[in-house]
Enzyme design. Structure first.
Site, PDB file in Angstrom:
ATOM      1  CE  LYS A 116      35.006  25.236  34.344  1.00 54.75           C
ATOM      2  NZ  LYS A 116      35.074  24.017  35.147  1.00 54.75           N
ATOM      3  CD  GLU A 200      30.587  34.356  37.342  1.00 54.85           C
ATOM      4  OE1 GLU A 200      31.513  34.631  38.130  1.00 54.85           O
ATOM      5  OE2 GLU A 200      30.152  33.210  37.185  1.00 54.85           O
ATOM      6  CG  LEU A 203      31.253  38.326  43.909  1.00 53.33           C
ATOM      7  CD1 LEU A 203      30.797  37.053  44.618  1.00 53.33           C
ATOM      8  CD2 LEU A 203      30.222  39.428  44.107  1.00 53.33           C
ATOM      9  CG  ASN A 289      35.767  21.234  41.152  1.00 55.96           C
ATOM     10  OD1 ASN A 289      35.943  21.788  40.068  1.00 55.96           O
ATOM     11  ND2 ASN A 289      36.044  21.817  42.301  1.00 55.96           N
ATOM     12  NE  ARG A 291      39.340  17.778  41.350  1.00 54.52           N
ATOM     13  CZ  ARG A 291      39.125  19.003  40.893  1.00 54.52           C
ATOM     14  NH1 ARG A 291      38.538  19.169  39.716  1.00 54.52           N
ATOM     15  NH2 ARG A 291      39.480  20.066  41.602  1.00 54.52           N
TER      16      ARG A 291
HETATM   17  C1  MV4 Z   1      35.354  34.950  40.636  1.00 56.70           C
HETATM   18  C2  MV4 Z   1      35.973  35.851  41.520  1.00 56.70           C
HETATM   19  C3  MV4 Z   1      35.314  37.020  41.821  1.00 56.70           C
HETATM   20  N1  MV4 Z   1      34.099  37.289  41.254  1.00 56.70           N
HETATM   21  N2  MV4 Z   1      34.138  35.244  40.115  1.00 56.70           N
HETATM   22  C4  MV4 Z   1      39.059  32.008  40.193  1.00 56.70           C
HETATM   23  C5  MV4 Z   1      39.154  30.666  39.541  1.00 56.70           C
HETATM   24  C6  MV4 Z   1      37.792  30.273  39.164  1.00 56.70           C
HETATM   25  N3  MV4 Z   1      37.548  28.956  39.641  1.00 56.70           N
HETATM   26  C7  MV4 Z   1      36.875  31.273  39.768  1.00 56.70           C
HETATM   27  N4  MV4 Z   1      37.684  32.313  40.310  1.00 56.70           N
HETATM   28  C8  MV4 Z   1      37.154  33.476  40.767  1.00 56.70           C
HETATM   29  N5  MV4 Z   1      35.925  33.794  40.301  1.00 56.70           N
HETATM   30  C9  MV4 Z   1      33.551  36.401  40.424  1.00 56.70           C
HETATM   31  N6  MV4 Z   1      32.373  36.686  39.866  1.00 56.70           N
HETATM   32  C10 MV4 Z   1      37.217  35.523  42.052  1.00 56.70           C
HETATM   33  C11 MV4 Z   1      37.813  34.321  41.666  1.00 56.70           C
HETATM   34  C12 MV4 Z   1      39.071  34.030  42.280  1.00 56.70           C
HETATM   35  C13 MV4 Z   1      39.198  32.956  43.161  1.00 56.70           C
HETATM   36  C14 MV4 Z   1      38.146  32.101  43.459  1.00 56.70           C
HETATM   37  C15 MV4 Z   1      38.296  31.057  44.319  1.00 56.70           C
HETATM   38  C16 MV4 Z   1      39.514  30.842  44.935  1.00 56.70           C
HETATM   39  C17 MV4 Z   1      40.563  31.652  44.660  1.00 56.70           C
HETATM   40  C18 MV4 Z   1      40.431  32.724  43.778  1.00 56.70           C
HETATM   41  C19 MV4 Z   1      41.514  33.553  43.524  1.00 56.70           C
HETATM   42  C20 MV4 Z   1      41.381  34.601  42.655  1.00 56.70           C
HETATM   43  C21 MV4 Z   1      40.164  34.839  42.017  1.00 56.70           C
END
Ligand code: MV4
Length: 445
Positions: A116, A200, A203, A289, A291
């Protein structure tokens, strides 16, 4: 073009790939575990090979068995679908070492996006906006404290090898940072065998919006618009939409232009999805991703384009069949992921399906490998059907979705159809102004 394609997957996605192959006139080879001898993907393939016992690690992840199956059947290409070996760079190397074509990106790009921190560095250098964060891996908690003070609390500690939310911890202030940092590390080590983490800005109420791109081996890169995947529970998506109810076409065009320019620079090939968090009118890249994704059908419906067919053509060396200006974004599409689970407890409910009647009619698509008499095995993912609707407007799509869900008959096992019916009838969903936290609150009430 390929003479024969081996599909290294099962369930609805194996059928989805078979359909594209059949329309291209290419015979397919199915592989299956002993638990899947009666599965629909085996019945529909021209040929099939048993590759091992039920546990995925012994069958669908068994690289030597899959390569042997390709060899004995004379397949010259392998489509991995999603999950299993789809993002395994070592598998791609082995496929190519055997003189076969992997229908997907280059191993180097899969490896880059699996890291990542490397993915973010690459995207940042190519002009894609990111969430403010550490410049690479954060080696120790002292560094974490310094970086966190700089970017501002709350912060999120994330695993470099992450995915699915594992190895991710929020720190609201400096006091909770030490614990968040060590917890994230421990979790990352256990889950990925790699305890590297980065930071990070957290958010607190974003939407999850992703952009579908496709690139050929001749430097052509296009995007097929965005999908809103904010409706998820414990990092499992339940419902996806194209386009996002939150953005306007000008935002899509601007993001698409940046993303396609970046991937052209990178020399990326085949299908890919850039994941963004969207909050307060800003997109911030988080992951890519490499894929075909579960939710690709909503994009196919609004663009009227077969993404799997394009993947296969590109892998065979053909040019993309579309220029950006030839790609329409027409109407609205919604997908429901229907799983064999109790719709309240989410406990898996494998077992025998006695009745299967899929909805139909204008603008209704069902991607499923179920049939009456089929026994859903307990060994794999619980998704048993994807219901996709397409209509001129979002409101029309919601009404069509309600109608199609009412028509769906799956008897013998419990499914999440009733949950999807509740979501579709909810005024909050209908308003379309949800964040990634909406569904967790909805299922809790
Ligand atoms: C975040 C975030 C808030 N702020 N990054 C969750 C899995 C990973 N793919 C990235 N994720 C998140 N990253 C920052 N800086 C909140 C999440 C997150 C989330 C993101 C996408 C879809 C569902 C989620 C559920 C919980 C937290």
């Amino acid at each position: 073009m390929f003479q024969k394609i081996l599909i290294a997957n099962r369930g609805e996605i194996a059928l989805r790939i078979q359909r594209a192959c059949r329309e291209l006139g290419i015979p397919t080879v199915a592989v299956h575990s002993t638990a899947d001898a009666e599965a629909m993907h085996v019945r529909l393939a021209e040929e099939s090979v048993c590759i091992g016992p039920p546990p995925a690690k012994d069958s669908y992840l068994n690289i030597p068995a899959i390569l042997s199956a390709a060899s004995i059947t004379g397949a010259d290409a392998i489509h991995p679908g999603y999950g299993f070996l789809a993002e395994n760079a070592r598998f791609v190397d082995m496929v190519e070492a055997h003189g076969l074509t992997f229908i997907g990106p280059a191993a180097a790009h899969i490896a880059m996006m699996g890291d990542k921190v490397a993915a973010k560095a690459a995207m940042a250098s190519l002009g894609v906006p990111l969430v403010p964060g550490s410049d690479g891996v954060v080696p120790d908690v002292a560094t974490a404290r310094r970086v966190a003070a700089q970017i501002g609390y709350p912060v999120l500690v994330k695993a470099v090898a992450g995915g699915g939310g594992r190895g991710m911890k929020v720190a609201r202030d400096a006091t909770s940072l030490d614990e968040a940092f060590s917890l994230a590390r421990t979790e990352a080590r256990a889950a990925f065998g790699n305890d590297a983490v980065y930071l990070e800005r957290y958010l607190d109420r974003p939407r999850h919006i992703e952009l579908q791109i496709m690139a050929d081996a001749h430097g052509n890169v296009v995007h097929f618009g965005e999908r809103d995947c904010s409706l998820q529970r414990r990092h499992q998506k339940l419902l996806e939409e194209a386009g996002s109810p939150a953005i306007v076409p000008a935002e899509r065009d601007a993001l698409g232009a940046r993303a396609t320019a970046a991937l052209r620079q990178l020399g990326y090939r085949n299908a890919g999805t850039l994941e963004f968090l969207y909050q307060d009118g800003n997109f911030a890249f988080i992951e890519m991703n490499t894929r075909l994704q579960v939710e690709h059908p909503v994009t196919e419906m609004v663009c009227g384009i077969d993404l799997v067919r394009e993947q296969i053509r590109i892998a065979a060396g053909s040019e993309l069949g579309y220029l950006q200006r030839d790609i329409p974004f027409s109407g609205h599409a919604i997908e429901c992921r229907i799983t064999a689970e109790d719709p309240e407890s989410f406990i898996p409910t494998p077992g025998r399906v006695s009745v299967f009647h899929a909805p139909g009619g204008l603008g209704v698509r069902v991607d499923s490998a179920l049939y009456a008499g089929y026994v859903v095995p307990p060994y794999y993912d619980s998704m048993v059907a994807k219901l996709i609707v397409h209509a001129p407007t979002r409101l029309d799509a919601i009404n069509r979705l309600r109608r199609a869900l009412d028509e769906f008959a799956i008897v013998g096992i419990q499914t999440t159809v009733p949950l999807h019916q509740r979501i579709v009838d909810d005024p909050g969903f209908q308003a379309g102004d949800y964040t990634i936290h909406w569904l967790e609150q909805f299922v809790a009430r």
